[in-house]
Design a protein around this motif. Structure first.
Motif, short mmCIF file in Angstrom:
data_model
loop_
_atom_site.label_atom_id
_atom_site.label_comp_id
_atom_site.label_asym_id
_atom_site.label_seq_id
_atom_site.Cartn_x
_atom_site.Cartn_y
_atom_site.Cartn_z
N GLU A 95 34.88 40.93 -10.28
CA GLU A 95 33.84 40.58 -9.33
C GLU A 95 33.30 39.17 -9.62
O GLU A 95 33.12 38.37 -8.72
CB GLU A 95 32.71 41.63 -9.40
CG GLU A 95 31.84 41.73 -8.18
CD GLU A 95 32.56 41.94 -6.86
OE1 GLU A 95 33.40 42.85 -6.77
OE2 GLU A 95 32.29 41.18 -5.91
N VAL A 117 34.86 47.10 5.24
CA VAL A 117 34.83 45.63 5.24
C VAL A 117 35.07 45.11 6.65
O VAL A 117 34.36 44.23 7.14
CB VAL A 117 35.89 45.05 4.25
CG1 VAL A 117 36.00 43.54 4.39
CG2 VAL A 117 35.53 45.42 2.83
N SER A 128 36.93 51.90 2.03
CA SER A 128 36.30 50.63 1.65
C SER A 128 36.85 49.48 2.50
O SER A 128 36.09 48.63 2.98
CB SER A 128 36.55 50.31 0.18
OG SER A 128 36.12 51.36 -0.60
N PHE A 181 33.96 36.01 -7.27
CA PHE A 181 32.71 35.39 -6.80
C PHE A 181 32.69 33.90 -7.15
O PHE A 181 32.21 33.08 -6.37
CB PHE A 181 31.54 36.14 -7.45
CG PHE A 181 30.18 35.62 -7.08
CD1 PHE A 181 29.71 35.75 -5.79
CD2 PHE A 181 29.36 35.02 -8.02
CE1 PHE A 181 28.46 35.28 -5.45
CE2 PHE A 181 28.11 34.55 -7.69
CZ PHE A 181 27.66 34.68 -6.40
N TYR A 201 34.76 38.69 -1.81
CA TYR A 201 33.73 39.63 -2.26
C TYR A 201 34.23 41.05 -2.58
O TYR A 201 33.66 41.71 -3.42
CB TYR A 201 32.62 39.76 -1.20
CG TYR A 201 31.84 38.50 -0.98
CD1 TYR A 201 30.97 38.02 -1.95
CD2 TYR A 201 31.97 37.77 0.20
CE1 TYR A 201 30.25 36.86 -1.75
CE2 TYR A 201 31.25 36.60 0.41
CZ TYR A 201 30.39 36.15 -0.57
OH TYR A 201 29.68 35.01 -0.37
N VAL A 202 35.21 41.52 -1.84
CA VAL A 202 35.51 42.95 -1.94
C VAL A 202 36.93 43.28 -2.45
O VAL A 202 37.08 44.01 -3.42
CB VAL A 202 35.29 43.65 -0.58
CG1 VAL A 202 35.55 45.15 -0.69
CG2 VAL A 202 33.87 43.42 -0.08
N LEU A 232 36.22 36.49 3.73
CA LEU A 232 35.07 37.17 3.11
C LEU A 232 35.54 38.32 2.21
O LEU A 232 35.03 38.52 1.11
CB LEU A 232 34.11 37.70 4.18
CG LEU A 232 33.27 36.65 4.91
CD1 LEU A 232 32.55 37.27 6.08
CD2 LEU A 232 32.26 36.03 3.96
N GLY A 233 36.51 39.08 2.73
CA GLY A 233 37.04 40.21 1.96
C GLY A 233 37.66 39.75 0.66
O GLY A 233 37.48 40.37 -0.39
N ALA A 237 38.02 43.18 -6.22
CA ALA A 237 37.40 44.25 -7.02
C ALA A 237 38.10 45.58 -6.76
O ALA A 237 38.34 46.36 -7.68
CB ALA A 237 35.92 44.35 -6.71
N ILE A 238 38.44 45.84 -5.50
CA ILE A 238 39.09 47.12 -5.17
C ILE A 238 40.49 47.18 -5.78
O ILE A 238 40.89 48.19 -6.34
CB ILE A 238 39.12 47.33 -3.64
CG1 ILE A 238 37.70 47.58 -3.14
CG2 ILE A 238 40.02 48.50 -3.25
CD1 ILE A 238 37.56 47.73 -1.67
#
Lengths: 244, 243
Positions: free
Chosen positions: A179, A28, A24, A183, A63-64, A59-60, A67-68
């Motif tokens: 998330e 990204v 993941s 966000f 958005y990502v 950005l990571g 959550a990870i």
């Protein structure tokens, strides 16, 4: 504690989850690199020195990565109940507070490792693209940003992991909450005052991504400290409940 | 097939969390209230307001992530409770099983977008940010219905990944990366990723949206179709492999 950390490491080694998160994180980096191909004023974004390292972490982080980290965290901390191994651990007997502490340390190391991994990828790409323009100061500055964001995001997300552990069997909750939480950082970042208070954007301030005054920096540090303290309080309350 | 869909709907009654996820549909209308109130603009057109509350982040990020979670939950719960073996004994066709899950995702997506449209209208009218007009409301409902129908088709690859796995970690990570990729590719090429293609179809008749290239509806539908068919075939193969 040392034995517990060793046991957690062995458990993770057996699981495929590490490879999935590595995949993941690598995705990204690849996706942001693709975005860098977009032309702006006749020049690709990725051609600007530092753009790739900057865009990947921002950005990571919005958005990502939160959550990870939350997913991995809730998996690590809830798996004993999910796999029904908690009873066996209680028979050993394992101190619950130490067990949860060890798991939280592993999650923190994991958060920093994700950022370190992405940092290495972005650094290699930056070196390959603009080795002559890249100076040591920029490289070290980004190393500081990535490292502090790893720790900061762990602190910002830790209350969600703690709440999920308290609720039991609510792994999905961790993901959905995180998330939405990360966000919202997109919009909080637009507000001049709230951006230093809201934990997700406070991480950007502490890491040095946002320019801030000493007062704003202290506010952001306080915000993250509150998150850390809150998660400790939740987990402490849980331990007391278990020991009764 | 209808029996399977009916069973899936009956199972939903036990999953309260799925209904709680519907609350995510009003996230953008709520943010819209703060955003437009803070901006202090005297008059805001309904279209500008709806672009923010229903046509932007909701179909690009929020709905795909919620549907990805839903796909994973629908598949994971049956694996966790070891129900699949019993279903295969009946026997139930693998494809019917897959499409019964898709039917739930499809229905949920439409409900989600209808909630988003009602939330947008209430957020705009109750706070007096916009004035209600029949044309704008009709456009909002049609567009939300369009999004609600298209996004589940763009999410078939995630449903296929969820169907191929026993765990939830990989499908969830794929959901996040898949959504992020679709969002980023909007600016590069809209006909590679199903979610980007969905956006191309969606914005074709929204005023004031400027894109880097003219919209080609055929390519967009082709992209969604190819990904959907390939994913369905793959899911079928993976389900057949599982004993």
């Amino acid at each position: 504690m040392k034995i517990l950390l060793w046991a957690e490491r062995l458990k993770l080694k057996r699981s495929k989850i590490l490879w999935i998160t590595v995949f993941s994180a690598a995705m990204v980096a690849i996706i942001v690199f693709m975005q860098g191909q977009f032309l702006y004023n006749g020049q690709r974004y990725v051609d600007q020195v530092g753009w790739y390292m900057n865009a990947t972490q921002s950005l990571g982080s919005l958005y990502v990565f939160p959550a990870i980290i939350a997913l991995m965290g809730s998996y690590i901390i809830c798996r004993e109940d999910q796999d029904d191994t908690m009873k066996s651990l209680a028979l050993v007997p394992v101190d619950l507070s130490k067990l949860v502490g060890a798991k939280m340390i592993v999650i923190a190391i994991f958060a920093v490792s994700i950022y370190a991994f992405v940092y290495i990828i972005t650094l290699v790409v930056e070196v390959a693209l603009h080795i002559s323009l890249l100076d040591l100061g920029t490289v070290l500055d980004f190393a500081k940003i990535y490292f502090l964001e790893g720790i900061g995001l762990f602190l910002a997300i830790s209350p969600i992991i703690a709440i999920v552990y308290r609720l039991k069997k609510g792994y999905w909750l961790a993901l959905i909450f995180t998330e939405i939480y990360s966000f919202m950082g997109l919009f909080m970042g637009m507000q001049s005052t709230l951006r230093f208070v809201y934990p997700i954007t406070a991480v950007f301030c502490v890491s040095g991504y946002y320019e801030s005054t000493p007062v704003q920096f202290v506010i952001s540090m306080l915000s993250l400290s509150v998150c850390g303290t809150l998660s400790l309080m939740i987990l402490r309350g849980l331990n007391k409940k278990h020991s009764m | 097939m209808l029996n399977l869909i009916q069973t899936e709907f009956l199972k939903l009654r036990r999953r309260k969390f799925i209904w709680l996820m519907l609350l995510a549909s009003i996230l953008m209308p709520l943010i819209g209230i703060f955003y437009f109130s803070a901006s202090g603009t005297a008059e805001i057109s309904p279209m500008k307001f709806y672009k923010w509350t229903a046509f932007s982040y909701t179909p690009w990020i929020i709905l795909p992530i919620v549907l990805g979670m839903l796909c994973t939950m629908l598949m994971y719960d049956e694996n966790q409770n070891d129900m699949l073996k019993q279903l295969w004994i009946i026997p139930i066709s693998k494809m019917r099983y897959f499409f019964s899950k898709f039917a739930i995702v499809f229905f949920y997506s439409i409900c989600f977008m209808l909630f988003a449209s009602v939330g947008s209208i209430l957020a705009g009218v109750l706070t007096e940010i916009i004035s209600l007009t029949a044309d704008s409301v009709l456009f909002l409902f049609i567009k939300c219905l369009e999004i609600g129908i298209l996004v589940p088709f763009a999410m078939i690859p995630v449903l296929a990944v969820a169907a191929s796995q026993k765990g939830y970690i990989l499908p969830v990570c794929v959901t996040i990366v898949y959504t992020f990729l679709g969002f980023i590719l909007l600016m590069i090429n809209m006909y590679i990723h199903p979610l980007s293609s969905m956006t191309a179809i969606l914005v074709r008749n929204i005023q004031g949206v400027d894109l880097i290239a003219p919209i080609h509806l055929g390519k967009a539908f082709l992209c969604i179709g190819i990904w959907g068919i390939v994913s369905t075939v793959w899911a079928n193969c993976m389900l057949k492999k599982r004993k």
